[in-house]
Write an enzyme that holds these catalytic residues in place. Structure first.
Site: not given
Lengths: 315, 387
Positions: A234, A263, A281
């Site tokens: 993460r 993000e 991602h």
């Protein structure tokens, strides 16, 4: 079951499969389709019995408290850091995630990132496309085979990364909450020690209060100007401003990132660096895996509403 | 870029791996220190008498050094291989190098004047060793190529003249296999394309990148199961790929299914990875038929030689969506690439650099030197090139 209200905050990426399958079975309340989001939640608060979340959007205490009839949160991800698990436990709300089905894809991306950074695959692809090859050969890059790979978190994904790296004759070292003597990998009791003793450091642990900023300045300096950081965990595992300055100053050899603090915002200072690979991602982002994850989300919801055992419960 | 500049750039990035132009100022003191150290080391290794400074050599030592140089066997180099440039002192300790590229004379005149008694040639992969060249070297008995591929050497002509040929053997297999696997992952998971997407700010403005293709479970056909093919297979197995192969001959000690022709291999796989040598038999072996058999979900990776694939056909198939994607380190007319490929996001392009690591250059130099030493001591070559 199409009378059951299921709440989704954001669409689940490019694949429409999950939404289609949910629409077939439930009445899906799609937050992103309405202009007044707060009002929408208020209007539907008592009818919502389930939430479908994902890696970027879960359910915090405030949302959970505002939905009195919430029974289950089924997350389209393996990470549940965006869900207030403590609150769910208190209120008896079930939580499920999507482990195992995405393990291979995420481990593949970890190795793909390491190869791409060390052998400059993305940079040299642009070198060819822009016609620079006609002016001269590309420079030497760094061998990957045989380099020591350090893994933070030796769970499903960590073990899968180790298995792949071993095929490249990479010695494996790790840091984990507990030592795993059944595995023949070298254990280090601190992340700094692990970083000092490996060439490629892979973050593969869950995000918790303990692992937030587990990659800090001290670890980055220990990894050093020849070291490569790979983050498939993460964004908040890494102190992002520290990482950026280390890369700009040459204190860190390179990095392959799939996740970021905020993000889809990515620090723009990284865009011009050739010792980086930046992915949006996409660790589990294959058609096959996203479909398998969707099947798990649906399977868990169906099991719950049919009073059957959940497939992959977290809480 | 001028050749000298190119060599300097390669030398710099070789000895200062973190050399990047925008870090010049930060690294200046360290670079100067390293440069001084290299200068001293070079001076020390260039004389065998152990004195620390060149200026301390007396005339007796100098003539001894000249004599020792004279006794070293001659090795001709027409254009220096990058590996030679990186590890030049390892060569000059054992051989007297005839540097054709440094002469103002045109090559044929240089060879006629200086290379009539030369027995050994050390060549790059881009130097054609053909009848025209060989007839200028009447004493030649050995060609050592820095590359694994020896397709640029006319082996039939060498055989006729009693010239032995050596290549790099498996010096580069690991690095080349890494590139093959890296390209395979990249094409399937769109790593380079997605990286470019992020760098252009499109993730925040346009949204998530489209889904890519899972690697686990893919059936991968290796074309040419030699040293490199074997390393590729070993790696991809760890990703859950199912390996099968086509090769000149079956390798019964390996459990991978064997297909006797490459078309059948293509028909039964989701991807082909080209790891074989370029020969008369393999030229354009990957043709329209093979690409059709591979199919519209198929991916091809080439780390062998560009001419193994019919490049025009490949481009057509990619343009028409008849295969899904390609990862290419080699092309038919390097450094030129088909312009249709430039705009495609389902291909990954690499400038023939699979052996370009320090470790490979070091290992390649060791193998070249070992072959030269074996030749000059009348021993069998370490890595003779067959076929």
């Amino acid at each position: 079951m199409d009378s059951i209200d299921v709440f989704m905050q954001v669409p689940t990426s490019i694949s429409a499969y999950l939404e289609q399958e949910l629409d077939k079975r439930f009445n899906v309340l799609k937050l992103w389709t309405v202009p007044n989001k707060t009002q929408f939640i208020k209007d539907n608060s008592s009818s919502i019995r389930a939430i479908v979340g994902h890696g970027g959007a879960g359910a915090d205490a405030e949302l959970i408290d505002s939905l009195p009839n919430l029974e289950i949160i089924s997350s389209f991800s393996v990470g549940t850091d965006k869900i207030d698990l403590k609150k769910c436990k208190e209120k008896g709300i079930r939580v499920t995630n999507t482990p195992d089905v995405l393990t291979d894809d995420v481990a593949d991306i970890a190795i793909g990132l390491a190869l791409a950074v060390m052998r400059r695959l993305c940079e040299s692809d642009r070198y060819v496309r822009s016609g620079q090859w006609k002016k001269g050969n590309y420079k030497l890059t760094t061998k990957f085979t045989g380099k020591t790979v350090g893994i933070i978190g030796l769970g499903r994904i960590g073990k899968a990364v180790a298995k792949r790296a071993e095929a490249f004759s990479c010695p494996i070292a790790y840091f984990s909450r507990t030592e795993k003597p059944e595995l023949k990998y070298k254990y280090y009791p601190t992340v700094v020690e692990l970083a000092s003793n490996c060439d490629v450091l892979v973050v593969a642990c869950p995000l918790t209060e303990e692992t937030r900023h587990i990659i800090n300045r001290e670890v980055i300096d220990a990894l050093g100007p020849k070291g490569v950081l790979i983050n498939i965990g993460r964004g908040h595992h890494v102190d992002e401003p520290e990482l950026v300055s280390a890369l700009l100053e040459g204190r860190l050899g390179g990095a392959g990132l799939d996740v970021y603090q905020n993000e889809p915002e990515v620090p723009e200072q990284l865009f011009g660096l050739e010792n980086m690979v930046l992915l949006p991602h996409a660790g589990s982002g294959t058609t096959e895996t996203r479909n398998a994850m969707a099947d798990l989300v649906i399977g868990n919801l169906e099991a719950h509403f049919l009073n059957k055992p959940l497939l992959t419960p977290v809480v | 870029m001028e050749l000298i500049e190119r060599i300097l750039m390669e030398w710099k990035s070789l000895f200062y791996p973190h050399f990047r132009p925008h870090h010049k100022n930060l690294e200046e003191p360290e670079r100067k220190k390293k440069k001084e150290k290299r200068k001293k080391t070079r001076l020390c290794s260039s004389n065998n008498l152990g004195t620390k400074s060149k200026t301390n050599l007396g005339s007796h030592s100098e003539s001894l050094m000249a004599q020792q140089l004279q006794n070293l066997p001659d090795v001709l180099i027409i254009k220096p291989p990058p590996a030679f440039i990186s590890f030049e002192s390892d060569f000059t300790q054992k051989f007297k190098i005839l540097r054709a590229w440094k002469s103002p004379l045109p090559l044929d005149q240089f060879l006629t004047k200086h290379a009539q008694s030369v027995q050994a040639l050390l060549c790059r992969a881009v130097t054609p060793v053909n009848a025209d060249l060989l007839q200028l070297l009447p004493a030649l008995k050995l060609v050592v190529t820095v590359s694994t591929g020896a397709n640029h050497v006319d082996k039939a002509e060498c055989r006729r003249r009693g010239i032995a040929v050596a290549n790099a053997g498996n010096a580069y297999s690991e690095d080349v296999a890494d590139i093959a696997v890296g390209l395979f992952i990249d094409v399937n998971r769109r790593i380079s394309a997605a990286d470019w997407y992020v760098r252009r700010g499109l993730w925040s403005s346009k949204g998530d990148y489209p889904l890519s293709s899972k690697i686990g479970g893919k059936r991968v056909g290796i074309v040419g199961l030699g040293s490199i093919g074997y390393e590729v297979a070993k790696r991809l197995e760890a990703f859950g790929c199912k390996i099968s192969y086509n090769s000149r001959s079956e390798r019964p000690s390996l459990s991978y299914p064997f297909y006797s022709n490459v078309c059948e291999l293509a028909a039964n796989n989701d991807a082909l990875i080209i790891c074989c040598a370029l020969t008369d038999q393999t030229r354009h072996m990957i043709n329209k038929e093979v690409l059709s058999a591979l199919g519209k979900d198929g991916v091809i990776v080439n780390i062998g030689r560009g001419a193994i694939i019919d490049e025009k056909e490949l481009v057509k198939c990619l343009v028409n969506g008849e295969i899904r994607g390609a990862g290419l380190d080699v092309f038919e007319n390097e450094p030129h690439i088909p312009k249709d490929l430039v705009a495609m996001d389902n291909v990954v392009l690499s400038p023939h650099k699979s052996v370009y690591t320090l470790e490979s250059f070091k290992r390649g130099s060791e193998v070249m030197i070992a072959n030269l030493e074996a030749f000059f001591s009348n021993k069998p070559l370490i890595t003779p090139a067959y076929g």
